[in-house]
Every structure is written in C-alpha cells, then in structure tokens.
Design a protein around this motif. Sequence first.
Motif, PDB file in Angstrom:
ATOM      1  N   ALA A 192       0.832  -1.207   0.000  1.00  0.00           N
ATOM      2  CA  ALA A 192       0.000   0.000   0.000  1.00  0.00           C
ATOM      3  C   ALA A 192       0.866   1.257   0.000  1.00  0.00           C
ATOM      4  CB  ALA A 192      -0.937  -0.010   1.204  1.00  0.00           C
ATOM      5  N   LEU A 193       1.930   1.262   0.827  1.00  0.00           N
ATOM      6  CA  LEU A 193       2.821   2.422   0.869  1.00  0.00           C
ATOM      7  C   LEU A 193       3.539   2.599  -0.466  1.00  0.00           C
ATOM      8  CD1 LEU A 193       4.301   2.003   4.466  1.00  0.00           C
ATOM      9  CD2 LEU A 193       2.389   3.439   3.724  1.00  0.00           C
ATOM     10  N   ALA A 194       3.920   1.494  -1.094  1.00  0.00           N
ATOM     11  CA  ALA A 194       4.557   1.573  -2.408  1.00  0.00           C
ATOM     12  C   ALA A 194       3.587   2.141  -3.442  1.00  0.00           C
ATOM     13  CB  ALA A 194       5.048   0.194  -2.836  1.00  0.00           C
ATOM     14  N   LYS A 195       2.319   1.771  -3.341  1.00  0.00           N
ATOM     15  CA  LYS A 195       1.304   2.294  -4.261  1.00  0.00           C
ATOM     16  C   LYS A 195       1.142   3.798  -4.090  1.00  0.00           C
ATOM     17  CE  LYS A 195      -3.545   1.720  -5.610  1.00  0.00           C
ATOM     18  NZ  LYS A 195      -4.806   0.954  -5.347  1.00  0.00           N
ATOM     19  N   PHE A 196       1.170   4.271  -2.825  1.00  0.00           N
ATOM     20  CA  PHE A 196       1.050   5.706  -2.580  1.00  0.00           C
ATOM     21  C   PHE A 196       2.240   6.454  -3.183  1.00  0.00           C
ATOM     22  CE2 PHE A 196       1.405   9.671  -0.283  1.00  0.00           C
ATOM     23  CZ  PHE A 196       0.092  10.089  -0.157  1.00  0.00           C
ATOM     24  N   ALA A 197       3.419   5.836  -3.163  1.00  0.00           N
ATOM     25  CA  ALA A 197       4.597   6.485  -3.745  1.00  0.00           C
ATOM     26  C   ALA A 197       4.431   6.682  -5.247  1.00  0.00           C
ATOM     27  CB  ALA A 197       5.849   5.655  -3.452  1.00  0.00           C
ATOM     28  N   ARG A 198       3.655   5.849  -5.889  1.00  0.00           N
ATOM     29  CA  ARG A 198       3.392   6.041  -7.321  1.00  0.00           C
ATOM     30  C   ARG A 198       2.421   7.191  -7.547  1.00  0.00           C
ATOM     31  NH1 ARG A 198       3.908   0.352  -6.922  1.00  0.00           N
ATOM     32  NH2 ARG A 198       1.661  -0.022  -6.706  1.00  0.00           N
ATOM     33  N   ILE A 199       1.652   7.537  -6.502  1.00  0.00           N
ATOM     34  CA  ILE A 199       0.760   8.696  -6.574  1.00  0.00           C
ATOM     35  C   ILE A 199       1.531   9.975  -6.288  1.00  0.00           C
ATOM     36  CG2 ILE A 199      -1.300   9.768  -5.565  1.00  0.00           C
ATOM     37  CD1 ILE A 199      -2.277   6.949  -4.865  1.00  0.00           C
ATOM     38  N   ASP A 200       2.417   9.920  -5.290  1.00  0.00           N
ATOM     39  CA  ASP A 200       3.195  11.088  -4.860  1.00  0.00           C
ATOM     40  C   ASP A 200       4.666  10.701  -4.823  1.00  0.00           C
ATOM     41  OD1 ASP A 200       4.411  13.244  -3.626  1.00  0.00           O
ATOM     42  OD2 ASP A 200       2.819  13.517  -2.141  1.00  0.00           O
ATOM     43  N   ALA A 201       5.431  11.182  -5.790  1.00  0.00           N
ATOM     44  CA  ALA A 201       6.844  10.812  -5.911  1.00  0.00           C
ATOM     45  C   ALA A 201       7.675  11.294  -4.731  1.00  0.00           C
ATOM     46  CB  ALA A 201       7.417  11.367  -7.212  1.00  0.00           C
ATOM     47  N   ASN A 202       7.164  12.267  -3.951  1.00  0.00           N
ATOM     48  CA  ASN A 202       7.900  12.749  -2.788  1.00  0.00           C
ATOM     49  C   ASN A 202       7.849  11.771  -1.614  1.00  0.00           C
ATOM     50  OD1 ASN A 202       8.799  15.262  -3.798  1.00  0.00           O
ATOM     51  ND2 ASN A 202       6.783  16.152  -3.467  1.00  0.00           N
ATOM     52  N   PHE A 203       6.982  10.779  -1.696  1.00  0.00           N
ATOM     53  CA  PHE A 203       6.823   9.834  -0.596  1.00  0.00           C
ATOM     54  C   PHE A 203       7.906   8.761  -0.697  1.00  0.00           C
ATOM     55  CE2 PHE A 203       4.272   6.243   1.430  1.00  0.00           C
ATOM     56  CZ  PHE A 203       4.531   6.673   2.721  1.00  0.00           C
ATOM     57  N   VAL A 204       9.120   9.131  -0.274  1.00  0.00           N
ATOM     58  CA  VAL A 204      10.249   8.216  -0.409  1.00  0.00           C
ATOM     59  C   VAL A 204      10.111   7.019   0.524  1.00  0.00           C
ATOM     60  CG1 VAL A 204      11.852   9.960  -1.250  1.00  0.00           C
ATOM     61  CG2 VAL A 204      11.623   9.603   1.208  1.00  0.00           C
ATOM     62  N   GLU A 205       9.322   7.158   1.619  1.00  0.00           N
ATOM     63  CA  GLU A 205       9.062   6.011   2.480  1.00  0.00           C
ATOM     64  C   GLU A 205       8.388   4.891   1.690  1.00  0.00           C
ATOM     65  OE1 GLU A 205       9.129   9.733   5.002  1.00  0.00           O
ATOM     66  OE2 GLU A 205       8.290   9.128   3.081  1.00  0.00           O
ATOM     67  N   GLY A 206       7.512   5.269   0.760  1.00  0.00           N
ATOM     68  CA  GLY A 206       6.865   4.281  -0.084  1.00  0.00           C
ATOM     69  C   GLY A 206       7.816   3.660  -1.087  1.00  0.00           C
ATOM     70  N   VAL A 207       8.793   4.436  -1.541  1.00  0.00           N
ATOM     71  CA  VAL A 207       9.821   3.884  -2.432  1.00  0.00           C
ATOM     72  C   VAL A 207      10.621   2.824  -1.687  1.00  0.00           C
ATOM     73  CG1 VAL A 207      11.810   4.427  -3.873  1.00  0.00           C
ATOM     74  CG2 VAL A 207       9.924   6.054  -3.706  1.00  0.00           C
ATOM     75  N   ALA A 208      10.932   3.092  -0.412  1.00  0.00           N
ATOM     76  CA  ALA A 208      11.632   2.102   0.405  1.00  0.00           C
ATOM     77  C   ALA A 208      10.774   0.858   0.601  1.00  0.00           C
ATOM     78  CB  ALA A 208      12.020   2.705   1.748  1.00  0.00           C
ATOM     79  N   SER A 209       9.462   1.048   0.779  1.00  0.00           N
ATOM     80  CA  SER A 209       8.567  -0.098   0.911  1.00  0.00           C
ATOM     81  C   SER A 209       8.534  -0.919  -0.371  1.00  0.00           C
ATOM     82  CB  SER A 209       7.153   0.367   1.271  1.00  0.00           C
ATOM     83  OG  SER A 209       7.052   0.662   2.648  1.00  0.00           O
ATOM     84  N   GLN A 210       8.631  -0.263  -1.517  1.00  0.00           N
ATOM     85  CA  GLN A 210       8.685  -1.006  -2.776  1.00  0.00           C
ATOM     86  C   GLN A 210       9.911  -1.906  -2.822  1.00  0.00           C
ATOM     87  OE1 GLN A 210       6.324  -0.961  -5.614  1.00  0.00           O
ATOM     88  NE2 GLN A 210       7.539  -2.850  -5.706  1.00  0.00           N
ATOM     89  N   SER A 211      11.029  -1.417  -2.266  1.00  0.00           N
ATOM     90  CA  SER A 211      12.230  -2.237  -2.188  1.00  0.00           C
ATOM     91  C   SER A 211      11.988  -3.470  -1.326  1.00  0.00           C
ATOM     92  CB  SER A 211      13.395  -1.415  -1.644  1.00  0.00           C
ATOM     93  OG  SER A 211      14.561  -2.199  -1.512  1.00  0.00           O
TER      94      SER A 211
END
Length: 227
Positions: free
Chosen positions: A86-105
């Motif tokens: 879910a956090l990774a999905k939010f990062a695709r909505i808002d590129a500033n959400f680097v926490e979600g990029v980390a969750s994608q990892s």
Amino acid sequence: MFLKRTAIANLLCVPVMMFTFEVDGPRAQQLKINTGCPSLGSPNIGQYTIDQLNKLCHNNSGQGSTSSNAQAAEDGAALTCGQHRALAKFARIDANFVEGVASQSVVDKFCNGVPDNSLPSDSQTGGDLISGWVRFERGYYTSWSGAKGRICKTYYSGHAEIDRGSIRMDSGGHIWRGTISQNSYISITRDGVTPRPKNHTVISGPMFDASLYNGYCGEGFFRLIAN
C-alpha cells in the motif's frame, strides 16, 4: 536467513547489550501487526498525506518529532507485506513519498509470493531488544561531483546507539533518530533527522539490509554491522 539470525544473536550477546535472547521460539508467533497503517485495498489510500502515513506506519509522534526515545507506531508493531504494498502504491501517486519507495524495495526483495496479511520473509525477532552501541554503514549509490558530491557521499560509517526499539546516530552533520520494530525493521523518517533535511528522507527496511532515500541525493543503503 541463518546469517541474519546469527547477526542478531551476536548483537544481543556482545558485552554492552542488556539482554540475551534466543531468536527462535514462541516470541516469533507473538509479533504484533500494525493495525493503523493502511494495507493494500484500503479505501481512500490516495487521500492520506505523507505526514499522516508516517505517523500511522512509522512513528506515533507526528510531524516535527525530535524525541530521543520515540517509539514506532503501535509500540513497535510490524508492517505486513500488504501494508508495504500500500505504501509503495502511494509512492506512485506522490513521488515525494520516499518512504513508499523504500517499501517497494521491501516488496521486491522480501514479499514475492508472501500474502498481504503476512510479514516479509526476512522478518526476524530480537531487533527491538538490543541495547548498546552498534556500528553502521550507509551511503548513496550515485557518485556525484562538485558540491553535490560533498553532500551526497557514497560511504559513511559510525556507531549508532540502540535502546530497546529506538536508534540514534550522528552522521553527515545530522542527528538521526528512529525506531526498530519487533520484526527487526528500522524506520527513520525525515521528521527524525535534525537539522530537518530540505528534501524528503528515509531509512527503512531490515536493519541489516535497509534502503536509504533522499530527494536530493537519490537512492542508497543502510545497514547495522554485527561484530
């Protein structure tokens, strides 16, 4: 996985530590799951702000936290693969959400074939029981030149102070404060860094193999080193 168990056991047994603990055992079945952090399929995921998600999923102090004894959301409760998705999905909505990029990892490395309601496959008990000083390494993958290269270095090292679920370190001219959850995941958000970075910043993932992201410097790594 055996190496990670050994590393945690080494950290728990060095002289500065306050606890001894067997990594395998009943506690592995007693890990709390964070129920406040949204999971994949949660309604209105796109209506959260970055600060709201960080408060729900990473810490309970909200924006601007500088507490030296901050605890992870829900007292160290772990995030499931569905929550990381879910956090990774939010990062695709808002590129500033680097926490979600980390969750994608985390999803890419440790959630392949893991159900949404289960913890990532590398989850280990014991990280939130460590107390003492532990060596860390971090750095950014891109080698920048000029002024950016002086700010975004490829390698930093030092010692972090860990106290039963909280972590504090001095690195790169900043004090970093964050948490280690019951499944040994580290979480440091921008609000835990003093002086507060101009760009969104996060360290997130398993404490021996976490991801570091900064909106200015890019992607990097963070790891604690077991002596």
